[in-house]
Design an enzyme around this catalytic site. Sequence first.
Site, PDB file in Angstrom:
ATOM      1  N   ASN A 298       0.914  -1.270  -0.168  1.00  0.00           N
ATOM      2  CA  ASN A 298      -0.029   0.019  -0.053  1.00  0.00           C
ATOM      3  C   ASN A 298       0.901   1.072   0.003  1.00  0.00           C
ATOM      4  OD1 ASN A 298      -2.323  -2.107   0.636  1.00  0.00           O
ATOM      5  ND2 ASN A 298      -1.103  -1.943   2.816  1.00  0.00           N
ATOM      6  N   HIS A 330      11.601  -5.428  -1.392  1.00  0.00           N
ATOM      7  CA  HIS A 330      10.610  -5.551  -2.594  1.00  0.00           C
ATOM      8  C   HIS A 330       9.398  -4.860  -2.472  1.00  0.00           C
ATOM      9  CE1 HIS A 330       7.943  -8.505  -4.768  1.00  0.00           C
ATOM     10  NE2 HIS A 330       7.094  -8.010  -4.109  1.00  0.00           N
ATOM     11  N   GLU A 331       8.777  -4.314  -1.088  1.00  0.00           N
ATOM     12  CA  GLU A 331       7.689  -3.696  -1.040  1.00  0.00           C
ATOM     13  C   GLU A 331       8.229  -2.090  -1.053  1.00  0.00           C
ATOM     14  OE1 GLU A 331       5.148  -5.060  -0.922  1.00  0.00           O
ATOM     15  OE2 GLU A 331       6.020  -7.195  -0.238  1.00  0.00           O
ATOM     16  N   GLU A 353       5.254  -7.391  -9.857  1.00  0.00           N
ATOM     17  CA  GLU A 353       5.996  -8.251  -8.933  1.00  0.00           C
ATOM     18  C   GLU A 353       7.071  -8.730  -9.376  1.00  0.00           C
ATOM     19  OE1 GLU A 353       4.784  -8.441  -6.312  1.00  0.00           O
ATOM     20  OE2 GLU A 353       2.800  -8.018  -6.186  1.00  0.00           O
TER      21      GLU A 353
END
Length: 875
Positions: A298, A330-331, A353
């Site tokens: 988010n 990654h996020e 991704e």
Amino acid sequence: MRHPHLKQLALAAALAFATLSAQAEAPYSFAATPGKLPKNIVPVLYTAHLVPNLADNTFSGTQTIDIDVLTPASRIVLNAANMQFDAASLSGSAIGEIALRAQVDDKEETVAFDVGRQLAPGRYQLTLAFRGQINREARGMFHMDYKAGSDAKRMLATTMEPTDARRMLPTWDEPAFRARYKLSVDVPASFQAYSNTPVEKQETLAGGMQRIRFGPTPKMPSYLVVLVAGELERISDRHNGVDIGVVTTAGKKDTGKFALESTKRLLGYFNNYFGQPYPLAKLDQIAIPGGFNGAMENWGGIVYNEATLLYDPKKSPDHVRQGSFEINAHEVAHQWFGNLVTMAWWDNLWLNEGFASWMATKATDHFYPDWRPFLHSMAERDYVMELDARKTTHPIQTPVQNESQAADAFDAITYTKGQAFLRMLEAYLGERDFRKGIRSYMDKHQYSNTTTADLWAALEKASGKPVAKLASDWTTQPGFPVLKVEQSCEGGKRRVTLSQQQFRLDEPAKEQRLWNVPVQVGTVGGKAYYTLLAGPGTTITQAGCDAALVVDPHSVGYFRVQYDTASFDALSGQAARLPDTTRFKLLSDTWSMVQAGRLDLGSYLKLVSGYGDEPRLVVWATILTNLGMLDRMAQGEPEQKLIRRYLVQVVKPRFSKLGWDERPADSIEDKQMRAMMAAALARAGDPEAIAQARARFARFQADPSSVSPEMIDFTLSVTGRYADAATYETLSNKTMTAQTGEERNRYGRALTNALDPALSARTLEKALSPDLPAQLATRIVPDVARSEHIDQAWEFAVRNRDALMKNQDAIGRNRAFPSIVGASADARHADQLEAYVKANFGEDAQAEAQRVANAIRTRAAQKALLLPQVRAALK
């Protein structure tokens, strides 16, 4: 195996290239983007207020949506799921205010409003009052019950991806409908609340409540909306004007310090790499005690299962610190790839991704090269290549028609094959040109959506190479090639012939696909040069014949290599002296050739025997994974004793050098290798390893600090595997009273390891417990199955299907029953799975069942092929 004639392959290649060219994806266009909602009306701003009721797990809400009518319309359609509407109206300067009636379609997850007149193009306001459910499973808004000491606590969180924003807000819940969001929420006065943007205003309400208002977000897709509220605490820092925070439940903030420092470093790294500064005022890393496994990116408010982010240097093994950094990377990478620039539709999910996975590995290598993250990514690539070598695989870009298929797109092909392809492409284009293309792509498409074609255009312009033609093979075709390598020496020069064909593990491929393959060819200790294998075969020449030939020495290619006998013998004879990447690739390709029946098992075991002093953790992990697969195939067969004896013989010499106890000079790899090898020895039934685990567990109960963090997983998992009833009870109590997600997961895994079927039956019952987080409960049945109890776990799942499915989130629903039998090598389980899913689940669930059933049948065929070879090689 019969190989097609090269001319036939050339014709097939020409036809394949022509077909791909004709079907080439177009650049992003909102009007042409797939989706179920009409595109004549678009949201501009959602202004929403929510009132959760934690007593009965419901919520009420009001929302005004500023909408733009693009073409004349008399009907408004948006998404809503499991929601009731109390009032609705539409207002605008030309129409005044019109009361509307909600027409809810539960199957399509939509709500429609007939306006009763034709709306002219322009700006309107749609106002709604609605009610919904706070779920136990992680879909939309969900609740979590957890312990703080002996106190029972409850908190709220959300997860919207791929299509669950509609469970909290009526929205245009498709990624191309970017809009701004302005949220407010009423929560208890003891709560803190977090969303995408900073708190704009707080006010006290009657009855021990408060109202929290958040600032407006940038234009973004609905799946990035976040709301977390509970008794939380936050630590913070700043970087280039951005407020960085790590949020935890009360009492855990100190374990967020590593994540806070990591986020600060990663923001600087990605700001520089992408050439676009992080655009929001704050970035919170929010660690919650359950809900789901992993994390959700988010924008401005990333949510993690706390076990994946928090790190306690006194209690956590090094792999927890490594995992924390990698998932954080990654996020945070998603804040650009996915959030700033978003894929147009779920068929291009890999743009989110695959890129985030690739960037995470790249960033980890930048900050922690001694962790060897690229070597680890090669092991992950091996896993996905095994999936991708079967007829049930799918392309990186695969059609998505509905919500269920969107959830299924979150798989290893999307993440790991996507990452592996990008690694290969970057190596071929060059790091400088690749980065230049990425920066151009980010700059051009920020706050918008893209297709793969937009990315290829940017990379092609930056590199001057035909990226679209090369890349389309890898993203629109399933599978990958094996490169056959043959060499001869003529006049002091080496002639190397490369030929390609589709590689399969289950059955010969009928399609005869070809790829544009960028491949490096060199010699051990010498330089390697690129050639582009653009058809069925090619021949290159090397200056001399003395040094050993090596193909793809840096292991960046997404393909297998099968050497002729002389080339293989030359490499394997000096395996221990090869560079890490070459050594790894030789080992992994050899195993894959054995699985496919292209090479005998004895050749692989002989190769492994030459790796006795292997220093790299990942190489040993690969060896132990492959021997573990043989061991599972041989369960209940006489060959299992031979395999286990061989494993002990291979591991013991290296393990003896490590010893049972840590030393000050140990590297991170040494410490992790010790624990991994000890666990493998214990699983093979080694009495010393089992006794060591039991002795350490006895000490651990009296003094937890007596067992090092690196050996705690070994100690508990082996103790759980060989537990008696009293030991099991101790582990069970620890699971239910653990204060952190890391500890709870560790004890829970120990329970699922139990070999005693009476104890595994008790573990299975815990999957129904309301006292365990939903995401942990969903792991119990498949984990018990993998501990040699497949039939017991399956029968339990069938008896309790409805209760178990209530815990599943969107991504887990179609995978729940296939995951139970997924490790089997018995074709009976494949038949059982397909029949059950067909009779009890919808059409979209069939694909995953068929994929897993195919894997089981492939493994059963490998069992029939390899067990006789075990007897021949290890008698």
